[in-house]
Design an enzyme around this catalytic site. Sequence first.
Site, PDB file in Angstrom:
ATOM      1  N   ASP A  26       0.865  -1.058   0.024  1.00 18.49           N
ATOM      2  CA  ASP A  26       0.055   0.149  -0.008  1.00 18.49           C
ATOM      3  C   ASP A  26       0.991   1.106   0.145  1.00 18.49           C
ATOM      4  O   ASP A  26       1.713   1.311   1.026  1.00 18.49           O
ATOM      5  CB  ASP A  26      -0.977   0.111   1.274  1.00 18.49           C
ATOM      6  CG  ASP A  26      -1.808   1.153   1.076  1.00 18.49           C
ATOM      7  OD1 ASP A  26      -1.658   2.194   0.765  1.00 18.49           O
ATOM      8  OD2 ASP A  26      -2.849   0.817   1.932  1.00 18.49           O
ATOM      9  N   SER A  52      -5.085   8.325 -10.245  1.00 16.22           N
ATOM     10  CA  SER A  52      -4.793   8.752 -11.507  1.00 16.22           C
ATOM     11  C   SER A  52      -5.671   9.709 -12.444  1.00 16.22           C
ATOM     12  O   SER A  52      -5.271  10.015 -13.469  1.00 16.22           O
ATOM     13  CB  SER A  52      -4.098   7.628 -12.481  1.00 16.22           C
ATOM     14  OG  SER A  52      -4.878   6.798 -12.521  1.00 16.22           O
ATOM     15  N   SER A 103       4.373  12.346 -15.527  1.00 21.41           N
ATOM     16  CA  SER A 103       3.189  12.642 -16.496  1.00 21.41           C
ATOM     17  C   SER A 103       3.402  14.266 -17.017  1.00 21.41           C
ATOM     18  O   SER A 103       3.858  15.126 -16.489  1.00 21.41           O
ATOM     19  CB  SER A 103       1.998  12.862 -15.463  1.00 21.41           C
ATOM     20  OG  SER A 103       0.996  13.108 -16.187  1.00 21.41           O
ATOM     21  N   GLU A 105       0.944  15.998 -17.314  1.00 20.19           N
ATOM     22  CA  GLU A 105      -0.015  16.915 -16.471  1.00 20.19           C
ATOM     23  C   GLU A 105       0.581  17.804 -15.527  1.00 20.19           C
ATOM     24  O   GLU A 105       0.327  18.776 -15.332  1.00 20.19           O
ATOM     25  CB  GLU A 105      -0.846  16.210 -15.582  1.00 20.19           C
ATOM     26  CG  GLU A 105      -2.139  15.326 -16.482  1.00 20.19           C
ATOM     27  CD  GLU A 105      -3.057  16.154 -16.836  1.00 20.19           C
ATOM     28  OE1 GLU A 105      -3.351  17.533 -16.293  1.00 20.19           O
ATOM     29  OE2 GLU A 105      -3.810  16.110 -17.994  1.00 20.19           O
ATOM     30  N   TYR A 127      -3.609  16.371  -8.941  1.00 19.21           N
ATOM     31  CA  TYR A 127      -2.834  15.181  -9.559  1.00 19.21           C
ATOM     32  C   TYR A 127      -1.353  15.700 -10.128  1.00 19.21           C
ATOM     33  O   TYR A 127      -0.433  15.168  -9.751  1.00 19.21           O
ATOM     34  CB  TYR A 127      -3.812  14.667 -10.530  1.00 19.21           C
ATOM     35  CG  TYR A 127      -2.990  13.535 -11.439  1.00 19.21           C
ATOM     36  CD1 TYR A 127      -2.498  12.045 -10.951  1.00 19.21           C
ATOM     37  CD2 TYR A 127      -2.434  13.982 -12.730  1.00 19.21           C
ATOM     38  CE1 TYR A 127      -1.898  11.323 -11.635  1.00 19.21           C
ATOM     39  CE2 TYR A 127      -1.868  12.988 -13.626  1.00 19.21           C
ATOM     40  CZ  TYR A 127      -1.595  11.601 -12.941  1.00 19.21           C
ATOM     41  OH  TYR A 127      -0.974  10.957 -13.590  1.00 19.21           O
TER      42      TYR A 127
END
Length: 315
Positions: A26, A52, A103, A105, A127
């Site tokens: 986890d 995500s 990413s 992003e 994110y």
Amino acid sequence: MVRGQNSPSARCGRQVHPDVRLVNGDLMDQSSLISAVDRVRPDEIYNLGALSYVPTSWRQPNTTAEITGTGVVRMLEAVRIVAGITSSRTPGPSRPRFYQASSSEMFGKVRETPQNELTPFHPRSPYGVAKVFGHYTVQNYRESYGMYAVSGMLFNHESPIRGPEFVTRKVSLGAAAVKLGLRDSLRLGNLMAERDWGFAGDYVRGMSMMLAQDEPDDYVLGTGIAHSVRELVELAFAHVDLDWRDHVVLDEALQRPAEVDLLCADATKAQQRLGWKPTVYFEELVGMMVDSDLRLLSGPQCSEGGVIRELADLW
């Protein structure tokens, strides 16, 4: 690694790749990560774990920070502790190589187009902010501890098994459902946003190539061609001989609080140093996804409406 053996991702993983061995872990629990790394003693680690879906990050910003951002620290700490790394001078044969899924992003409100490894970050969502934190964490562990740790700044990568909440799969499922008479419309938000969409298989190949280099470094992967959501919709519906304008409904509630208008990759560095290049481009990718969803929605699992019920909220 999955959060519990009964998780949906675990069931999907067993079906798609029956030879894969699953390990519990986890990203919000440090001890579980240390245990997983110690048990497996891997040669390579690919940290693809994240919350995500960008719209969800606005609804759960703290959880996004913990999983997508701080989770990277916990993974790197697990590697460092199990390998006994205390400085850049620690002997290195037992050190696994670490890949971090950065990413596009992170570029957000872009400062230049196309974007490369030197383009400044300006993320426009929780994110994206969390991914920037993880990206710089990887650089710090690489420089401070001499770890073989790299970040792949991957632009949007899609496939027929993309999650149905993402716009590419939402559109391919929507076009297939309308064609089969299962739905009569598809609700979407901003049609003008432009993305550099490629095939996930090409990008996974690029991840492996990054970890095969003599020295660790960060790389941008993308096709270098941007398309709008409107182009995506038009192509998907045309693939099943439909006019998207007859079936797509615009819904302002589906727009992001802060939109990323344009993302387009400059993958020159990856092409020159890794020898990487995409093999599947936009038109083929969209057709592949629509055809796959036509088969899915025509299958026996849809005869009882199960898939349609699961996707109803998305449409």
